[in-house]
Design a protein around this motif. Structure first.
Motif: not given
Length: 112
Positions: A34-41, A43-45, A48-50
């Motif tokens: 929600c904060e960043h909109g569309t993200l690539r894999y 970028e999400l990683k 989140l630090g996941i």
């Protein structure tokens, strides 16, 4: 008059909502998207630090539950983007309240 269903009932709306959001990473992922909109894999990683396994599993679950849209572009190298569905975006007022509650907890902790 509308009868409320007990939480033990499989069709209790609260139970369905809790089951859909259960897990460590779903709420943080919704917040980040929600904060960043569309993200690539990746970028999400990074956001989140996941781990790869947890990110992959969580994204698959969220896609099946109708919370995340996965768009794959037929390019070399492959590009995949993730964004929230309209259903997931309905959580934003709730998450804003949750965020503000977190601020209150921080303030309370600072006063101790």
């Amino acid at each position: 008059m509308n009868e409320k269903r007990a939480f033990t009932n499989e069709m209790c709306p609260m139970r369905v909502a809790c089951r859909t959001l259960e897990g460590k990473w779903k709420i943080p992922m919704i917040y980040v998207l929600c904060e960043h909109g569309t993200l690539r894999y990746n970028e999400l990683k990074k956001a989140l630090g996941i781990t790869n396994v947890m990110l992959s599993n969580t994204l698959k679950e969220m896609e099946q539950e109708g919370l995340v849209i996965r768009i794959q572009f037929n390019e070399i190298p492959p590009r995949v983007e993730y964004s929230l569905t309209e259903v997931a975006l309905k959580l934003m007022p709730i998450l804003q309240e949750f965020y503000e509650w977190g601020e209150l907890l921080i303030e309370t902790e600072d006063r101790r």
